[in-house]
Design an enzyme around this catalytic site. Sequence first.
Site, PDB file in Angstrom:
ATOM      1  N   ARG A   4     -14.201  12.555  -4.516  1.00 29.60           N
ATOM      2  CA  ARG A   4     -15.081  12.411  -5.686  1.00 29.60           C
ATOM      3  C   ARG A   4     -14.456  11.376  -6.631  1.00 29.60           C
ATOM      4  O   ARG A   4     -13.280  11.482  -6.986  1.00 29.60           O
ATOM      5  CB  ARG A   4     -15.201  13.756  -6.414  1.00 29.60           C
ATOM      6  CG  ARG A   4     -16.314  13.763  -7.451  1.00 29.60           C
ATOM      7  CD  ARG A   4     -16.130  14.906  -8.416  1.00 29.60           C
ATOM      8  NE  ARG A   4     -16.360  16.194  -7.776  1.00 29.60           N
ATOM      9  CZ  ARG A   4     -17.400  16.969  -8.046  1.00 29.60           C
ATOM     10  NH1 ARG A   4     -18.308  16.599  -8.902  1.00 29.60           N
ATOM     11  NH2 ARG A   4     -17.531  18.142  -7.467  1.00 29.60           N
ATOM     12  N   GLY A  18     -12.587  17.963   5.569  1.00 27.45           N
ATOM     13  CA  GLY A  18     -13.013  17.118   4.438  1.00 27.45           C
ATOM     14  C   GLY A  18     -14.144  17.769   3.653  1.00 27.45           C
ATOM     15  O   GLY A  18     -15.091  18.313   4.240  1.00 27.45           O
ATOM     16  N   ASP A  70      -8.661  29.379   2.345  1.00 28.13           N
ATOM     17  CA  ASP A  70      -9.075  30.430   1.409  1.00 28.13           C
ATOM     18  C   ASP A  70      -8.639  31.804   1.941  1.00 28.13           C
ATOM     19  O   ASP A  70      -8.173  32.668   1.201  1.00 28.13           O
ATOM     20  CB  ASP A  70     -10.602  30.386   1.223  1.00 28.13           C
ATOM     21  CG  ASP A  70     -11.066  28.969   0.971  1.00 28.13           C
ATOM     22  OD1 ASP A  70     -10.569  28.361   0.012  1.00 28.13           O
ATOM     23  OD2 ASP A  70     -11.876  28.442   1.763  1.00 28.13           O
ATOM     24  N   ARG A 128      -4.930  32.128   1.513  1.00 24.07           N
ATOM     25  CA  ARG A 128      -4.648  32.363   0.093  1.00 24.07           C
ATOM     26  C   ARG A 128      -4.958  33.819  -0.259  1.00 24.07           C
ATOM     27  O   ARG A 128      -4.203  34.473  -0.981  1.00 24.07           O
ATOM     28  CB  ARG A 128      -5.527  31.446  -0.763  1.00 24.07           C
ATOM     29  CG  ARG A 128      -5.097  30.006  -0.736  1.00 24.07           C
ATOM     30  CD  ARG A 128      -6.168  29.086  -1.312  1.00 24.07           C
ATOM     31  NE  ARG A 128      -5.682  27.730  -1.464  1.00 24.07           N
ATOM     32  CZ  ARG A 128      -6.458  26.676  -1.690  1.00 24.07           C
ATOM     33  NH1 ARG A 128      -7.773  26.824  -1.770  1.00 24.07           N
ATOM     34  NH2 ARG A 128      -5.927  25.485  -1.820  1.00 24.07           N
ATOM     35  N   HIS A 153     -16.825  26.999   1.107  1.00 27.37           N
ATOM     36  CA  HIS A 153     -15.499  26.616   0.597  1.00 27.37           C
ATOM     37  C   HIS A 153     -15.727  25.950  -0.759  1.00 27.37           C
ATOM     38  O   HIS A 153     -15.793  24.726  -0.878  1.00 27.37           O
ATOM     39  CB  HIS A 153     -14.798  25.653   1.568  1.00 27.37           C
ATOM     40  CG  HIS A 153     -13.514  25.119   0.986  1.00 27.37           C
ATOM     41  ND1 HIS A 153     -12.412  25.903   0.759  1.00 27.37           N
ATOM     42  CD2 HIS A 153     -13.173  23.884   0.547  1.00 27.37           C
ATOM     43  CE1 HIS A 153     -11.450  25.176   0.217  1.00 27.37           C
ATOM     44  NE2 HIS A 153     -11.880  23.946   0.080  1.00 27.37           N
TER      45      HIS A 153
HETATM   46  P1  NAD Z   1      -6.446  11.758   1.132  1.00 24.11           P
HETATM   47  O1  NAD Z   1      -7.300  10.994   0.174  1.00 24.11           O
HETATM   48  O2  NAD Z   1      -4.974  11.755   0.966  1.00 24.11           O
HETATM   49  O3  NAD Z   1      -6.747  11.254   2.601  1.00 24.11           O
HETATM   50  C1  NAD Z   1      -8.031  11.086   3.087  1.00 24.11           C
HETATM   51  C2  NAD Z   1      -7.979   9.979   4.109  1.00 24.11           C
HETATM   52  O4  NAD Z   1      -9.255   9.912   4.723  1.00 24.11           O
HETATM   53  C3  NAD Z   1      -7.692   8.613   3.515  1.00 24.11           C
HETATM   54  O5  NAD Z   1      -6.583   8.021   4.182  1.00 24.11           O
HETATM   55  C4  NAD Z   1      -8.977   7.831   3.770  1.00 24.11           C
HETATM   56  O6  NAD Z   1      -8.734   6.448   4.066  1.00 24.11           O
HETATM   57  C5  NAD Z   1      -9.524   8.564   4.983  1.00 24.11           C
HETATM   58  N1  NAD Z   1     -10.957   8.412   5.198  1.00 24.11           N
HETATM   59  C6  NAD Z   1     -11.946   8.331   4.285  1.00 24.11           C
HETATM   60  N2  NAD Z   1     -13.121   8.136   4.888  1.00 24.11           N
HETATM   61  C7  NAD Z   1     -12.882   8.125   6.214  1.00 24.11           C
HETATM   62  C8  NAD Z   1     -13.698   7.952   7.356  1.00 24.11           C
HETATM   63  N3  NAD Z   1     -15.011   7.739   7.235  1.00 24.11           N
HETATM   64  N4  NAD Z   1     -13.122   7.978   8.574  1.00 24.11           N
HETATM   65  C9  NAD Z   1     -11.795   8.154   8.706  1.00 24.11           C
HETATM   66  N5  NAD Z   1     -10.961   8.325   7.656  1.00 24.11           N
HETATM   67  C10 NAD Z   1     -11.508   8.305   6.431  1.00 24.11           C
HETATM   68  O7  NAD Z   1      -7.039  13.239   1.110  1.00 24.11           O
HETATM   69  P2  NAD Z   1      -6.387  14.580   1.691  1.00 24.11           P
HETATM   70  O8  NAD Z   1      -5.571  15.213   0.616  1.00 24.11           O
HETATM   71  O9  NAD Z   1      -5.782  14.332   3.014  1.00 24.11           O
HETATM   72  O10 NAD Z   1      -7.709  15.484   1.828  1.00 24.11           O
HETATM   73  C11 NAD Z   1      -8.700  15.153   2.764  1.00 24.11           C
HETATM   74  C12 NAD Z   1      -9.958  15.974   2.540  1.00 24.11           C
HETATM   75  O11 NAD Z   1      -9.701  17.342   2.749  1.00 24.11           O
HETATM   76  C13 NAD Z   1     -10.546  15.874   1.129  1.00 24.11           C
HETATM   77  O12 NAD Z   1     -11.960  15.817   1.241  1.00 24.11           O
HETATM   78  C14 NAD Z   1     -10.137  17.192   0.495  1.00 24.11           C
HETATM   79  O13 NAD Z   1     -10.993  17.563  -0.560  1.00 24.11           O
HETATM   80  C15 NAD Z   1     -10.279  18.095   1.684  1.00 24.11           C
HETATM   81  N6  NAD Z   1      -9.600  19.403   1.604  1.00 24.11           N
HETATM   82  C16 NAD Z   1     -10.241  20.461   2.167  1.00 24.11           C
HETATM   83  C17 NAD Z   1      -9.641  21.700   2.150  1.00 24.11           C
HETATM   84  C18 NAD Z   1     -10.327  22.904   2.764  1.00 24.11           C
HETATM   85  O14 NAD Z   1      -9.797  24.014   2.603  1.00 24.11           O
HETATM   86  N7  NAD Z   1     -11.450  22.781   3.469  1.00 24.11           N
HETATM   87  C19 NAD Z   1      -8.388  21.860   1.559  1.00 24.11           C
HETATM   88  C20 NAD Z   1      -7.751  20.750   1.020  1.00 24.11           C
HETATM   89  C21 NAD Z   1      -8.369  19.501   1.041  1.00 24.11           C
HETATM   90  C1  LMR Z   2      -8.568  23.150  -1.834  1.00 24.54           C
HETATM   91  O1  LMR Z   2      -9.185  24.211  -1.674  1.00 24.54           O
HETATM   92  O2  LMR Z   2      -7.343  23.111  -2.032  1.00 24.54           O
HETATM   93  C2  LMR Z   2      -9.323  21.833  -1.822  1.00 24.54           C
HETATM   94  O3  LMR Z   2     -10.561  22.002  -1.209  1.00 24.54           O
HETATM   95  C3  LMR Z   2      -9.446  21.287  -3.195  1.00 24.54           C
HETATM   96  C4  LMR Z   2     -10.083  19.915  -3.217  1.00 24.54           C
HETATM   97  O4  LMR Z   2     -11.053  19.752  -3.988  1.00 24.54           O
HETATM   98  O5  LMR Z   2      -9.626  19.016  -2.482  1.00 24.54           O
END
Ligand code: NAD
Ligand code: LMR
Length: 333
Positions: free
Chosen positions: A92, A130, A159, A162, A187
């Site tokens: 975002r 993601g 979750d 946690r 989520h």
């Molecule tokens: P980050 O920004 O460090 O890394 C994301 C990577 O994805 C970047 O390197 C970016 O270049 C790459 N990317 C973006 N679009 C892409 C595409 N179309 N194809 C391939 N790669 C692509 O983020 P992060 O901390 O690694 O988190 C990644 C995602 O996970 C975020 O959306 C975050 O909100 C989500 N997340 C989900 C949970 C869950 O419980 N479901 C928990 C934590 C984070």
């Molecule tokens: C988390 O639950 O830690 C993540 O989904 C939070 C986020 O917005 O990346």
Amino acid sequence: MKQPVRIAVTGAAGNISYSLLFKIAAGEMLGADQPVILQLVEIPQAMDKLRGVAMELEDCAFPLVHGISLHDNPFDGFRGIHYAMLVGARPRSKGMERADLLEANAVIFAEQGKALNEVANRDVKALVVGNPANTNCLILSRNAPNLDPSQFCAMTRLDHNRAKGILGNKLGVNPSDLDGVCVWGNHSPTMYPDVHHATVLGEESAISQIDEKWYKEDYTPRIQKRGAEIIEWRGLSSAASAAQAALDHMHDWALGSNGEVVSMGIISDGSYGVAKGIYYSFPCVCEFGSYQIIQGLEINEYGQSMMKKTEEELLSEKAAVDHLLPAETAESR
Ligand code: NAD
Ligand code: LMR
């Protein structure tokens, strides 16, 4: 020695992957006897950084890693894969509304769904990490009509972990002494962490040992907003715990959860009255490479209203991206 399996990881140069990739390579996901070929996928602008990560993987000389390839598009990166860890997503940015975020990610996951449909192994298992994970998963699955919707999951295991960790801490027991904790729904802050069916050491009921006020007013919002709490303190989204959860999810899905209840964002089949065709987190057990929803849990009035609220949010997310979804298949209806 087993034949190597192919695992694609998107967002492979990002924070979560920096933890996840090394755990997969060490055999923590699929076992110490399972060689792997890593197919790492990034956007073109992140390929230099990805090259650096691949060098570090090489420098670990992991015996289970039989190959590493780097890709700037999913049609190359998903070729022949057995497992997809879909971590990359559009974050975002300032001034972006939730609907804009849903739409930006819809484009990414639609393309990845098409790629899985065309080039992945027919038994592929795909986990969406993601965000917004549940709706991204819906878009992914709907764009892969030749694969079964049960081959896709949204990650709610973080979750779940946690919910176990914080409850274990409150009760003064090890999280592994708890079973039956689960998280329902999205989520997002509407998720419903449910401890009504949880037991301690397989016998005592957990809910009878906690105060209702603490459960509803402290514990529940804490789990619901834990991601935001971590961002506030760490300045970054959870990464190591998210990687561990992704690993736990795929490990249990592929190798079984040993009778333990785990939370998984899966296609709703109408169980517990949840609308069909959305990816909703249910309590499951995994065996022989597939999951089953635990049936017959008694849900009280409070639980029913919590489950409804998170279902309504998922239905409204679905409505916001509906114009981008291909026509429904029989299974997704
Ligand atoms: P980050 O920004 O460090 O890394 C994301 C990577 O994805 C970047 O390197 C970016 O270049 C790459 N990317 C973006 N679009 C892409 C595409 N179309 N194809 C391939 N790669 C692509 O983020 P992060 O901390 O690694 O988190 C990644 C995602 O996970 C975020 O959306 C975050 O909100 C989500 N997340 C989900 C949970 C869950 O419980 N479901 C928990 C934590 C984070
Ligand atoms: C988390 O639950 O830690 C993540 O989904 C939070 C986020 O917005 O990346």
